[in-house]
Design a protein around this motif. Structure first.
Motif, PDB file in Angstrom:
ATOM      1  N   SER A  42      42.732  25.593  52.804  1.00  0.00           N
ATOM      2  CA  SER A  42      42.610  24.675  51.672  1.00  0.00           C
ATOM      3  C   SER A  42      41.831  25.371  50.560  1.00  0.00           C
ATOM      4  CB  SER A  42      41.898  23.388  52.095  1.00  0.00           C
ATOM      5  OG  SER A  42      41.651  22.546  50.986  1.00  0.00           O
ATOM      6  N   VAL A  43      42.397  25.364  49.340  1.00  0.00           N
ATOM      7  CA  VAL A  43      41.785  26.035  48.196  1.00  0.00           C
ATOM      8  C   VAL A  43      41.703  25.043  47.043  1.00  0.00           C
ATOM      9  CG1 VAL A  43      41.896  27.995  46.611  1.00  0.00           C
ATOM     10  CG2 VAL A  43      42.795  28.220  48.938  1.00  0.00           C
ATOM     11  N   SER A  44      40.541  24.959  46.394  1.00  0.00           N
ATOM     12  CA  SER A  44      40.365  24.069  45.248  1.00  0.00           C
ATOM     13  C   SER A  44      39.424  24.719  44.238  1.00  0.00           C
ATOM     14  CB  SER A  44      39.824  22.704  45.689  1.00  0.00           C
ATOM     15  OG  SER A  44      38.547  22.844  46.293  1.00  0.00           O
ATOM     16  N   TRP A  45      39.485  24.219  42.990  1.00  0.00           N
ATOM     17  CA  TRP A  45      38.650  24.737  41.909  1.00  0.00           C
ATOM     18  C   TRP A  45      37.790  23.609  41.336  1.00  0.00           C
ATOM     19  CZ3 TRP A  45      38.349  29.775  40.055  1.00  0.00           C
ATOM     20  CH2 TRP A  45      39.324  30.675  40.502  1.00  0.00           C
ATOM     21  N   THR A  46      36.587  23.955  40.874  1.00  0.00           N
ATOM     22  CA  THR A  46      35.732  22.998  40.173  1.00  0.00           C
ATOM     23  C   THR A  46      35.101  23.673  38.964  1.00  0.00           C
ATOM     24  OG1 THR A  46      33.796  23.535  41.541  1.00  0.00           O
ATOM     25  CG2 THR A  46      35.168  21.671  42.254  1.00  0.00           C
ATOM     26  N   GLN A  47      34.628  22.822  38.031  1.00  0.00           N
ATOM     27  CA  GLN A  47      33.945  23.303  36.834  1.00  0.00           C
ATOM     28  C   GLN A  47      32.623  22.559  36.699  1.00  0.00           C
ATOM     29  OE1 GLN A  47      35.935  23.279  32.765  1.00  0.00           O
ATOM     30  NE2 GLN A  47      34.471  21.602  32.509  1.00  0.00           N
ATOM     31  N   ASP A  97      26.711  18.589  33.000  1.00  0.00           N
ATOM     32  CA  ASP A  97      27.339  17.857  34.112  1.00  0.00           C
ATOM     33  C   ASP A  97      26.354  17.652  35.253  1.00  0.00           C
ATOM     34  OD1 ASP A  97      29.782  17.795  32.772  1.00  0.00           O
ATOM     35  OD2 ASP A  97      30.357  19.766  33.583  1.00  0.00           O
ATOM     36  N   ASP A  98      26.358  16.450  35.802  1.00  0.00           N
ATOM     37  CA  ASP A  98      25.523  16.168  36.974  1.00  0.00           C
ATOM     38  C   ASP A  98      26.149  16.695  38.265  1.00  0.00           C
ATOM     39  OD1 ASP A  98      23.666  14.853  35.384  1.00  0.00           O
ATOM     40  OD2 ASP A  98      24.702  12.911  35.585  1.00  0.00           O
ATOM     41  N   ALA A  99      27.462  16.805  38.310  1.00  0.00           N
ATOM     42  CA  ALA A  99      28.160  17.282  39.510  1.00  0.00           C
ATOM     43  C   ALA A  99      29.352  18.120  39.096  1.00  0.00           C
ATOM     44  CB  ALA A  99      28.602  16.091  40.364  1.00  0.00           C
ATOM     45  N   GLU A 100      29.887  18.843  40.046  1.00  0.00           N
ATOM     46  CA  GLU A 100      31.064  19.663  39.782  1.00  0.00           C
ATOM     47  C   GLU A 100      32.277  18.775  39.531  1.00  0.00           C
ATOM     48  OE1 GLU A 100      30.408  23.808  42.140  1.00  0.00           O
ATOM     49  OE2 GLU A 100      30.938  22.074  43.377  1.00  0.00           O
ATOM     50  N   ILE A 101      33.095  19.170  38.566  1.00  0.00           N
ATOM     51  CA  ILE A 101      34.286  18.399  38.198  1.00  0.00           C
ATOM     52  C   ILE A 101      35.509  19.087  38.790  1.00  0.00           C
ATOM     53  CG2 ILE A 101      35.676  17.554  36.284  1.00  0.00           C
ATOM     54  CD1 ILE A 101      33.147  17.634  34.558  1.00  0.00           C
ATOM     55  N   PRO A 102      36.293  18.392  39.634  1.00  0.00           N
ATOM     56  CA  PRO A 102      37.499  19.008  40.218  1.00  0.00           C
ATOM     57  C   PRO A 102      38.529  19.324  39.140  1.00  0.00           C
ATOM     58  CG  PRO A 102      36.853  17.016  41.424  1.00  0.00           C
ATOM     59  CD  PRO A 102      36.057  17.036  40.169  1.00  0.00           C
ATOM     60  N   LEU A 103      39.213  20.446  39.313  1.00  0.00           N
ATOM     61  CA  LEU A 103      40.271  20.876  38.395  1.00  0.00           C
ATOM     62  C   LEU A 103      41.601  20.891  39.139  1.00  0.00           C
ATOM     63  CD1 LEU A 103      38.383  23.866  36.717  1.00  0.00           C
ATOM     64  CD2 LEU A 103      38.598  21.520  35.869  1.00  0.00           C
ATOM     65  N   SER A 104      42.642  20.497  38.440  1.00  0.00           N
ATOM     66  CA  SER A 104      43.943  20.365  39.098  1.00  0.00           C
ATOM     67  C   SER A 104      45.021  21.263  38.493  1.00  0.00           C
ATOM     68  CB  SER A 104      44.410  18.897  39.035  1.00  0.00           C
ATOM     69  OG  SER A 104      44.487  18.462  37.680  1.00  0.00           O
ATOM     70  N   ASN A 105      44.641  22.152  37.612  1.00  0.00           N
ATOM     71  CA  ASN A 105      45.636  22.977  36.920  1.00  0.00           C
ATOM     72  C   ASN A 105      45.756  24.377  37.520  1.00  0.00           C
ATOM     73  OD1 ASN A 105      43.005  23.469  35.994  1.00  0.00           O
ATOM     74  ND2 ASN A 105      43.748  24.386  34.075  1.00  0.00           N
ATOM     75  N   TYR A 163      32.764  28.216  37.014  1.00  0.00           N
ATOM     76  CA  TYR A 163      34.018  27.858  37.665  1.00  0.00           C
ATOM     77  C   TYR A 163      33.970  28.385  39.102  1.00  0.00           C
ATOM     78  CZ  TYR A 163      35.793  26.601  33.071  1.00  0.00           C
ATOM     79  OH  TYR A 163      35.965  26.003  31.850  1.00  0.00           O
ATOM     80  N   SER A 164      34.201  27.484  40.070  1.00  0.00           N
ATOM     81  CA  SER A 164      34.050  27.858  41.489  1.00  0.00           C
ATOM     82  C   SER A 164      35.358  27.659  42.232  1.00  0.00           C
ATOM     83  CB  SER A 164      32.956  27.023  42.160  1.00  0.00           C
ATOM     84  OG  SER A 164      31.709  27.226  41.516  1.00  0.00           O
ATOM     85  N   CYS A 165      35.659  28.625  43.094  1.00  0.00           N
ATOM     86  CA  CYS A 165      36.813  28.555  44.004  1.00  0.00           C
ATOM     87  C   CYS A 165      36.285  28.201  45.392  1.00  0.00           C
ATOM     88  CB  CYS A 165      37.544  29.892  44.019  1.00  0.00           C
ATOM     89  SG  CYS A 165      38.928  29.977  45.179  1.00  0.00           S
ATOM     90  N   HIS A 166      36.742  27.075  45.941  1.00  0.00           N
ATOM     91  CA  HIS A 166      36.272  26.584  47.236  1.00  0.00           C
ATOM     92  C   HIS A 166      37.376  26.760  48.278  1.00  0.00           C
ATOM     93  CE1 HIS A 166      32.937  24.669  45.061  1.00  0.00           C
ATOM     94  NE2 HIS A 166      33.854  24.263  44.197  1.00  0.00           N
TER      95      HIS A 166
END
Length: 433
Positions: free
Chosen positions: A331-336, A341-349, A382-385
């Motif tokens: 499973s791979v996801s990105w956040t900004q 920002d108080d928390a990481e924001i998920p990115l869907s692009n 920008y983080s890759c999880h």
């Protein structure tokens, strides 16, 4: 030279004494209703409640056995609906993992017990042959135990007619209505499911013990995976030596001496994953244990570039490389996240490549995230999880977007304006003087 310890020397802690106890287990009896013949012969099978009572089992007395009492047979005449009680004497064969079975309820462990008839008849025994049963015990901790039980028998058909027969199995029973059996052969494995990494060494546990009336005949280890199987190790008593594949090893000396049939596997690869079967045979019986070997390799994660400079009217692509993992699912996801920002924001692009498999069987995939100066905010992280079954917790790797800097024409224009303002201010000051 050496110095003696000061003060009195403490005596070693004595090992806890042993005590013989009865272990009663709730079971299911699966087989034919009559004569205990193996239901695989073509008849329909049935399932019936049963109790397995292991009599006089030696366990360590750790001080918690005060409440353990001898098992008492229920005082009633059994009928066809009553649980079938198997009393098993193990005077000639040690019972492994007895403490785990005895304390299963207190430890919150489940024991699954199934008893079935074992199809065996000596030549010339006639209609009044010995009854044999197989008791299979599975503990939720992964322990597996197989017991071959020799049941009651009679010397002649006439004696069988004089004996009191069990109302369901139609074989001789005791005055208390139980079936008296003895453990002739036991085998066990301490773990039915193992997880390991690539290149490691692993031992698949398999052990057995026999009564003096039985003799060891052969050992075979087999592996099955995705519908195909083959033999890894085979040893027959009296043969010149074992037949084994290069990566596997069984200590034949320990096998013949202590009943240790464990298989050692060196340099585990993806191709070694599968179902392993330990098959121990005597001249009369066979018992097997099934061990699942799972191979899991964690991914290596890298994000490039690690630092991105913000530039107007430019789109930058971040690349998250995930490589060297097994099995396939990942499973791979990105956040900004910006300082506001108080928390990481998920990115869907994000975009993804297809899975790629290397020669060692591991997989890799690449994820791409495009950052446009028109919509991005800087500074930002920008983080890759990445999540995978071989990871205790997800891996997160980040890239940092730097705040814009005034360079080029913007810097020249700003410098010119500042210079003009300075000259005007200086002219006004000098004129007043």
């Amino acid at each position: 030279f050496f110095s003696l310890p000061k003060g009195p020397v403490k005596a070693p802690t004595p090992a806890p004494p042993f005590r013989r106890v009865d272990i009663a287990l709730g079971c299911s009896y699966v087989g034919e209703d009559v004569r205990g013949l193996l239901h695989a012969s073509g008849g329909s099978s049935s399932e019936h409640p049963a109790t397995l009572v292991l009599r006089g089992i030696s366990v360590r007395d750790d001080g918690n056995l005060d409440d353990v009492t001898e098992y008492k047979v229920p005082q009633k005449n059994p009928d066809s609906s009553s649980p079938i009680v198997f009393e098993a004497s193990a005077q000639s064969v040690s019972i492994p993992h007895a403490e785990s079975m005895l304390h299963a309820d207190c430890d919150g462990e489940e024991v699954n017990c199934e008893i079935s008839p074992y199809s065996f008849q000596r030549p010339g025994e006639g209609p009044c042959h010995t009854s044999w049963f197989m008791a299979t015990l599975q503990l939720s901790s992964g322990i597996s135990i197989a017991l071959v039980l020799r049941g009651p028998h009679c010397s002649s058909w006439e004696e069988e007619h004089d004996a009191t027969l069990h109302p369901k199995l139609r074989i001789p029973m005791s005055k208390e209505g139980t079936l008296l059996t003895t453990v002739e052969f036991q085998s066990s494995s301490c773990n039915t499911s193992l997880h390991t990494h690539l290149g490691s060494s692993v031992t698949l546990d398999c052990r057995f013990a026999l009564a003096p009336s039985s003799s060891f005949s052969s050992l075979e280890w087999r592996r099955q995976h995705q519908g195909s199987g083959h033999s890894l190790f085979w040893y027959q008593v009296g043969s010149t030596g074992p037949a084994a594949e290069p990566k596997v090893h069984v200590d034949v000396v320990e096998l013949l001496g202590s009943g240790d049939a464990s298989l050692s596997l060196q340099g585990v690869s993806v191709g070694d994953e599968g179902t392993y079967i330990c098959l121990v045979s005597t001249s009369l019986h066979q018992a097997q244990h099934i061990i699942q070997l799972h191979v899991a390799e964690p991914p290596r994660v890298r994000v490039i570039p690690a630092v991105v400079s913000f530039e107007r009217d430019v789109t930058t692509t971040l690349t998250c490389s995930i490589a060297g993992y097994y099995p396939l699912d990942v499973s791979v996801s990105w956040t900004q996240k910006t300082p506001e920002d108080d928390a990481e924001i998920p990115l869907s692009n994000a975009r993804f490549s297809s899975h790629r498999q290397s020669q060692d069987g591991t997989y890799s995939i690449t994820s791409y995230l495009s950052i446009s100066s028109a919509t991005a905010r800087a500074p930002a992280t920008y983080s890759c999880h990445v999540s995978h079954v071989a990871l205790a917790e997800p891996i997160s790797v980040s890239a940092h977007l730097k705040a814009p800097e005034q360079t080029g024409s913007e810097g020249l224009v700003g410098g010119f304006i500042a210079t003009v303002i300075f000259i005007v201010v200086l002219f006004i000051v000098l004129r007043r003087k």
